[in-house]
Design an enzyme around this catalytic site. Sequence first.
Site, short mmCIF file in Angstrom:
data_model
loop_
_atom_site.label_atom_id
_atom_site.label_comp_id
_atom_site.label_asym_id
_atom_site.label_seq_id
_atom_site.Cartn_x
_atom_site.Cartn_y
_atom_site.Cartn_z
N ILE A 70 0.76 -1.36 -0.03
CA ILE A 70 0.31 -0.14 0.06
C ILE A 70 1.12 1.56 0.11
O ILE A 70 0.30 2.12 -0.17
CB ILE A 70 -0.96 0.28 1.31
CG1 ILE A 70 -1.40 -1.25 1.40
CG2 ILE A 70 -2.18 1.58 1.34
CD1 ILE A 70 -2.75 -1.46 0.90
N CYS A 128 8.01 -0.58 7.95
CA CYS A 128 7.47 -1.15 6.96
C CYS A 128 8.08 -1.23 5.62
O CYS A 128 8.95 0.19 5.32
CB CYS A 128 6.44 0.33 6.60
SG CYS A 128 4.83 0.04 5.04
N THR A 191 5.18 -6.80 8.27
CA THR A 191 5.16 -8.12 7.04
C THR A 191 6.79 -8.04 6.90
O THR A 191 7.29 -7.10 7.24
CB THR A 191 4.73 -7.37 5.88
OG1 THR A 191 5.45 -6.41 5.76
CG2 THR A 191 2.91 -6.76 6.45
N GLY A 241 1.21 -11.67 13.83
CA GLY A 241 2.01 -12.31 12.60
C GLY A 241 1.35 -13.45 12.59
O GLY A 241 1.12 -14.22 13.34
N GLY A 242 -0.81 -13.13 12.07
CA GLY A 242 -1.07 -14.14 11.68
C GLY A 242 -1.46 -14.51 12.48
O GLY A 242 -2.28 -15.70 12.23
C1 LIG Z 1 -3.33 -4.18 4.17
C2 LIG Z 1 -1.63 -3.67 5.49
C3 LIG Z 1 -1.80 -2.51 5.88
C4 LIG Z 1 -0.71 -2.77 6.83
N1 LIG Z 1 -1.03 -1.18 7.08
C5 LIG Z 1 0.07 -1.01 8.13
C6 LIG Z 1 0.62 0.74 8.72
O1 LIG Z 1 0.00 1.57 7.89
N2 LIG Z 1 1.40 0.57 9.85
C7 LIG Z 1 2.06 -0.57 10.67
O2 LIG Z 1 3.53 -0.02 11.21
N3 LIG Z 1 1.72 -1.48 10.03
C8 LIG Z 1 1.04 -2.46 8.99
N4 LIG Z 1 0.36 -3.66 8.47
C9 LIG Z 1 1.74 -4.24 9.42
C10 LIG Z 1 0.50 -5.28 10.36
O3 LIG Z 1 -0.15 -4.31 11.28
C11 LIG Z 1 0.97 -6.54 10.89
O4 LIG Z 1 2.30 -5.88 12.23
C12 LIG Z 1 1.21 -7.31 9.80
O5 LIG Z 1 0.49 -7.62 8.91
C13 LIG Z 1 1.48 -8.38 10.32
O6 LIG Z 1 0.33 -9.27 10.90
P1 LIG Z 1 -0.82 -10.23 10.68
O7 LIG Z 1 -0.46 -11.10 9.90
O8 LIG Z 1 -1.94 -10.25 11.47
O9 LIG Z 1 -1.66 -8.91 8.88
C14 LIG Z 1 0.05 -3.53 6.92
C15 LIG Z 1 -0.59 -4.76 7.12
C16 LIG Z 1 -1.49 -5.05 5.91
C17 LIG Z 1 -1.96 -6.42 5.65
#
Ligand SMILES: Cc1cc2nc3c(=O)[nH]c(=O)nc-3n(C[C@H](O)[C@H](O)[C@H](O)COP(=O)(O)O)c2cc1C
Length: 614
Positions: A70, A128, A191, A241-242
Amino acid sequence: MNTKVQIAGVELKNPVMTASGTFGSGMEYSEFVDLNKLGAVVTKGVANVPWEGNPTPRVAEVYGGMLNAIGLQNPGIDVFMERDIPFLEKYDTKIVVNVCGKTVEDYLEVVEKLGDSPAHLLEINVSCPNVKEGAIAFGQKADYLYDITSAIKKKAKQPIIMKLSPNVTDIGEMAKAAEAAGADAISLINTLTGMKIDIHKRKFVLANKTGGLSGPAIKPVAVRMVYQAAQAVKIPIIGMGGIANGEDAIEFLMAGATAVAVGAMNFINPYITEEIIAEIEAWVTENNPKYANRIIKQLKSFKKTNGLDDSFDPYKAAYSSMPSHAAASPAIQQMYINGHFCYAFKFGIVTNGLGIVRHISFYNKDFLESHPEIIVGKKSDSPDEDKSLADSKALVPTLKDFFQKHPLINPKTFLGDAAFDSIGIYKYLLQETSFEKVYIPLKNKLKIEGIDYVVNDDGIPCCPHDASLLMKREGSKSHLRSGLPTMKFVCPKMKWEWDSIAKKTKRVCHCDTPCTASSCGRMIYIYPEQNLRAYPGTIRGTREWDSTYKVRVNVEKSINHFKDSFCVADRKTQNEKTLHADLLLAGITQLITVMAADKLHRHQYIRSLKPLIA
Ligand SMILES: Cc1cc2nc3c(=O)[nH]c(=O)nc-3n(C[C@H](O)[C@H](O)[C@H](O)COP(=O)(O)O)c2cc1C
């Protein structure tokens, strides 16, 4: 149920937050999720000025998760303060604002503007992977991380959470740098950098080529990193994370996180955060072994201190606080009452010395009804009986069922653990069954009424004046009906000496402080018939005892194997019938393995189906 947690002095009503960027500022999800129920809402990253983000396509589905690039698109702090903060303020939840930037100054500007806002915590995204300048570089070098963290800490009015990148070699080092620079907490993981190629079009799927991988695919990496960070620092950790369900969240908490955040899974199931909160609560409740007892105690003292009359019944009040699935299943309800929910479905397995199952008893209502001799005592003034069945009470009825079903099996040796060390059990085993030797370690030091000496853990009497000296065992012929030899023990300071007058050897006691007037020294007899516990057909502490008792390892292994199979180990079921079926299947599988190994003359594999098949 109390699942409150504290992050840098801010109390969250439960440990579940949203992960930044996956929940907007809460507005988009408020029709699905009651935001009041969340531990905290973490907003999408906000910068000092609006960011457009990366060109599309910028998200792609991948196995076990998604890729996103994004590029931290956001409306800038001014719009955010005007639009999003007032919206979130209406809810009884904690507000965590995620901050991003390209330079240290960018970050500081946002942090300063948020200083007087109602945000409770600031999460600083230095990780990021999808923006070209700044951001990730801060999160990948420990000295940069240190510098930016200390600069922000000086400016910030709220506690700061540094969000760490998983795209580093040593997460512990990064966590330590953040802590040393004054971070109040850390969150991880952001991520993981990933890529997807469309092989038909021979093109990158994302316009940015790379994107951040998130979703269940990254969970094991995230759990590992949370664990490593938790080993490295003392500040609280927010793990993510997941996470896809309550058990995933518990896994992060066990790895060392204080709270968790749910990200990509919000896109699959918008209700997921609330579901995870409920699952964590149920898990905590179910795994609290003294749940009902504790609540009853609290309610009793509540009744007393508030001078309530008998119309307030602490038991009724306690039972009404059980989770609904407990109330629906009498077996589970009973276990809450008994105070050890973890053993909701108790069963007994009889195996032979190779650990091959011979019999399984389920200690349920039917079992208790078919064995009225089992009297389960009432422990308290509770209106419900404590129907928990101790191991020692279950053994004899289980063996009775076993021998009745298998009259041709006449085992000679019994191996059991110290839980079976009770006089009644020795009596039953040695006098009413075919067992000739009973190997049960002593639970407590052997107590024999009316004696002036102690008996050690192996059943050997000790010198009445010095318990560190063991009496010497002397072999003796049996003159008992049972054929068991009498246990004769003599003074350890007695010697056989030649008497030249009588022309024969005789006993002479060389003790300075004799405990008997006899010149032969003290002699102690233990009559097995009177005390089968002292002499259960074998002598504790001897080589024979040790080598035979080792066989129990097979039995333990086998029982663990049973527990591992199907849903027995992790209690994935709360249904008694399913569990019974699984256990019986495990037993049948084991027996088929034995038969197959025998037919194939591969006796070394009788306990393990996998190598046999191989
Ligand atoms: C679409 C998307 C947008 C994200 N935007 C941000 C963000 O703006 N700031 C941030 O610190 N992390 C952002 N992340 C990371 C998530 O907060 C998280 O750390 C990461 O996705 C791992 O968790 P999950 O596997 O549960 O998604 C984003 C992740 C996704 C998928």
